[in-house]
Design an enzyme around this catalytic site. Structure first.
Site, mmCIF file in Angstrom:
data_model
loop_
_atom_site.group_PDB
_atom_site.id
_atom_site.type_symbol
_atom_site.label_atom_id
_atom_site.label_comp_id
_atom_site.label_asym_id
_atom_site.label_seq_id
_atom_site.Cartn_x
_atom_site.Cartn_y
_atom_site.Cartn_z
ATOM 1 N N LYS A 258 93.349 66.158 21.760
ATOM 2 C CA LYS A 258 93.015 66.292 23.179
ATOM 3 C C LYS A 258 91.757 67.137 23.344
ATOM 4 O O LYS A 258 91.455 67.962 22.489
ATOM 5 C CB LYS A 258 94.175 67.010 23.913
ATOM 6 C CG LYS A 258 95.399 66.156 24.140
ATOM 7 C CD LYS A 258 96.432 66.921 24.945
ATOM 8 C CE LYS A 258 97.672 66.087 25.186
ATOM 9 N NZ LYS A 258 97.455 64.909 26.024
ATOM 10 N N ARG A 332 106.883 59.164 23.516
ATOM 11 C CA ARG A 332 107.704 57.954 23.372
ATOM 12 C C ARG A 332 108.190 57.789 21.935
ATOM 13 O O ARG A 332 109.232 57.171 21.700
ATOM 14 C CB ARG A 332 106.892 56.734 23.840
ATOM 15 C CG ARG A 332 105.638 56.497 23.070
ATOM 16 C CD ARG A 332 104.650 55.611 23.820
ATOM 17 N NE ARG A 332 103.892 56.342 24.838
ATOM 18 C CZ ARG A 332 102.996 55.781 25.638
ATOM 19 N NH1 ARG A 332 102.729 54.499 25.554
ATOM 20 N NH2 ARG A 332 102.344 56.514 26.526
HETATM 21 N N1 BES Z 1 102.109 65.124 27.217
HETATM 22 C C1 BES Z 1 101.183 64.083 27.503
HETATM 23 C C2 BES Z 1 101.260 63.629 28.955
HETATM 24 C C3 BES Z 1 100.614 64.530 29.964
HETATM 25 C C4 BES Z 1 99.252 64.529 30.122
HETATM 26 C C5 BES Z 1 101.378 65.297 30.783
HETATM 27 C C6 BES Z 1 98.663 65.332 31.087
HETATM 28 C C7 BES Z 1 100.799 66.089 31.749
HETATM 29 C C8 BES Z 1 99.452 66.115 31.906
HETATM 30 C C9 BES Z 1 101.475 62.870 26.631
HETATM 31 O O1 BES Z 1 101.962 63.135 25.378
HETATM 32 C C10 BES Z 1 100.158 62.173 26.435
HETATM 33 O O2 BES Z 1 99.307 62.742 25.825
HETATM 34 N N2 BES Z 1 100.057 60.966 26.961
HETATM 35 C C11 BES Z 1 98.853 60.232 26.872
HETATM 36 C C12 BES Z 1 99.208 58.807 26.566
HETATM 37 C C13 BES Z 1 98.032 57.928 26.198
HETATM 38 C C14 BES Z 1 97.464 58.365 24.872
HETATM 39 C C15 BES Z 1 98.490 56.505 26.148
HETATM 40 C C16 BES Z 1 98.121 60.349 28.203
HETATM 41 O O3 BES Z 1 98.786 60.342 29.251
HETATM 42 O O4 BES Z 1 96.920 60.487 28.188
HETATM 43 MN MN MN Z 2 100.419 63.507 23.958
#
Ligand code: BES
Ligand code: MN
Ligand code: ZN
Length: 476
Positions: A258, A332
């Site tokens: 990230k 997931r």
């Molecule tokens: N924990 C995150 C989701 C999230 C992101 C929660 C921002 C709260 C604020 C999750 O694990 C994630 O990173 N999801 C990705 C999925 C994508 C790679 C398909 C996302 O939402 O960017």
């Molecule tokens: Mn994630």
């Protein structure tokens, strides 16, 4: 904070009275106390919503006495109760240990959500501050409340569970990691030995079960993953409600790293798990007669030489193979194997709770949680519980038409579905592992915590889950 009921104003250190516009305008009301009439006239007090009028020296039984306005009756609703509760707590917090609060003029239909909102407004987190907050408000005596003793008990239990969920969410990743959550679950079982049975799977046991999607997430971290189950009233015979929480104690994204900005907020990525622990704690305190299982998928998502690479393929516990195209779609992966694992409890229904997608935050913001289910009755039950507890959800679709977005050229399924409908494709991924039971999914990525000035965990959706369970325990 304790809530108790009182039939009339007596005496004490502080009294707050909710007043509405009609009352302030009534001649009889002000005629009783000429000084009050003068004060209202001089300050042009209108009893608008949240408007404060301190009555210093006017009430001989309470050194501090204040009005807070309710505005017009017909404009009041549950949304406004949270702000009202905050104004009240702000007036009293760090000054008085106990408060008498006269809510006679608040419509009875709002008493429950208002009282719950008081407990929520009084939360503070100072575990890691050297200088602690001054004394908190410990006790509110409600005057004119229509709540029953049972409702007050339920509110106390929800408060305790929600505060636990908030504390856990607020604790950082160097303290709150998978083993820590397992230890906490064990301590909860030690506290309520007659009601709770806890089991913890370590990574070897997960490997033996074939939980390779889960392990693909935790393998990059020095902190090993855990699957924690907490069975409430294990001796009851009816099929349980199973709550499954995403417990990613820190989500760096893994090799699909990230960006740095605000990455600290990914300590909140275990708020689904925290809400499961909080709900189980609340259940133990409220002693509801119902069979519930909480399951927590606890892992840390880190990049390292042992971490999963984009493109790696794993076989899940269900037998389906997954191509992990993005290691940041890890929620997931830990959930799918946990959703297969909990089949052994023969669930009546399963609800998973996860800070799953940024896309859900884009779609729904921070007001409602995303609700996904192909079971209309179950969805309706959850929506109703959300309204009752003012911990609301909004339903989004999970239709087979979206499934093809998850097609992979190399495995049965990919772990991401491209740029469109991200919250829905994430739910569709989970759906592939939940076909054997009634299931709903709550995406709490927007609602589990706040950023900015009020940064911190909200403890949602503990109120929703408790309401959902309380409703069920009444029907059965
Ligand atoms: N924990 C995150 C989701 C999230 C992101 C929660 C921002 C709260 C604020 C999750 O694990 C994630 O990173 N999801 C990705 C999925 C994508 C790679 C398909 C996302 O939402 O960017
Ligand atoms: Mn994630
Ligand atoms: Zn995550």
């Amino acid at each position: 904070m304790k809530i108790s009921l009182k039939t009339s104003q007596t005496s004490g250190s502080a009294l707050i009275v909710l007043t509405d516009a009609k009352q302030i305008e009534s001649k009889e009301f002000t005629a009783a106390l000429p000084q009050l009439a003068t004060l209202i006239e001089a300050t042009q007090y209108k009893a608008n919503l949240n408007e404060i009028l301190p009555l210093i020296g006017l009430n001989q039984h309470y050194p501090f006495c204040s009005f807070i306005g309710l505005g017009q009756d017909d404009e009041l609703n549950a949304s406004k109760m949270a702000k009202l509760a905050q104004s009240i707590i702000q007036l009293a917090q760090r000054k008085y240990a106990t408060l008498d609060l006269d809510i006679t003029h608040l419509p009875a239909s709002l008493h429950y959500v208002f009282t719950l909102a008081l407990t929520q407004a009084n939360y503070a987190f100072d575990e890691y501050k050297s200088k602690k907050n001054e004394a908190q408000l410990e006790h509110i005596h409600l005057i004119g409340s229509t709540l029953s003793e049972n409702q007050i008990e339920l509110i106390h239990a929800i408060q305790s569970g929600q505060n636990l969920a908030r504390d856990l969410g607020n604790r950082p990743g160097n303290i709150c990691y998978p083993e820590y959550l397992a230890k906490l679950a064990q301590e909860l079982a030690d506290e309520f030995p007659d009601q709770l049975k806890v089991t913890v799977l370590d990574e070897q046991q997960m490997a033996d079960l074939g939980m390779n999607a889960f392990l693909a997430v935790s393998q990059g971290s020095a902190h090993a993953g855990r699957v924690i189950t907490l069975e409430y009233l294990p001796n009851r015979e009816e099929a349980p409600v199973v709550l499954v929480g995403k417990g990613v104690t820190f989500d760096t994204g893994g090799i699909s790293l990230k960006p740095s900005a605000n990455m600290d907020e990914m300590k909140f990525d275990m708020c689904g798990a925290a809400s499961v622990l909080g709900t189980i704690r609340a259940l133990c305190e409220a002693k509801l007669p119902i069979h519930i299982v909480g399951a927590i998928a606890a892992a840390e998502n880190m990049p390292s030489s042992k971490a999963t690479r984009p493109g790696d393929i794993v076989t899940t516990m269900s037998g389906q193979t997954v191509e992990i195209l993005n290691t940041d779609a890890e929620g997931r992966l830990v959930l799918c194997d946990t959703l297969t694992y909990i089949k052994r409890f023969n669930p009546a229904v399963v609800v998973d709770i996860a800070t799953l997608t940024g896309a859900c935050v884009v779609a729904l913001g921070k007001v409602v949680s995303g609700l996904f289910s192909s079971d209309d009755d179950l969805a309706q039950e959850i929506q109703t519980a959300g309204e009752q507890s003012f911990d609301r959800v909004w339903r989004l679709p999970v239709m087979d038409d979206y499934q093809e977005l998850l097609d992979s050229p190399f495995a049965d399924i990919a772990n991401i579905g491209g740029p469109h409908g991200g919250a829905i494709t994430a739910a569709c991924f989970l759906q592939r592992f939940t076909r054997d039971y009634r299931w709903a999914h709550l995406d709490i990525a927007g609602t589990a915590w706040l950023s900015g000035a009020n940064k911190g965990s909200t403890g949602r959706p503990v109120p929703l889950l408790m309401q959902f369970i309380a409703n069920r325990s009444q029907h059965d």
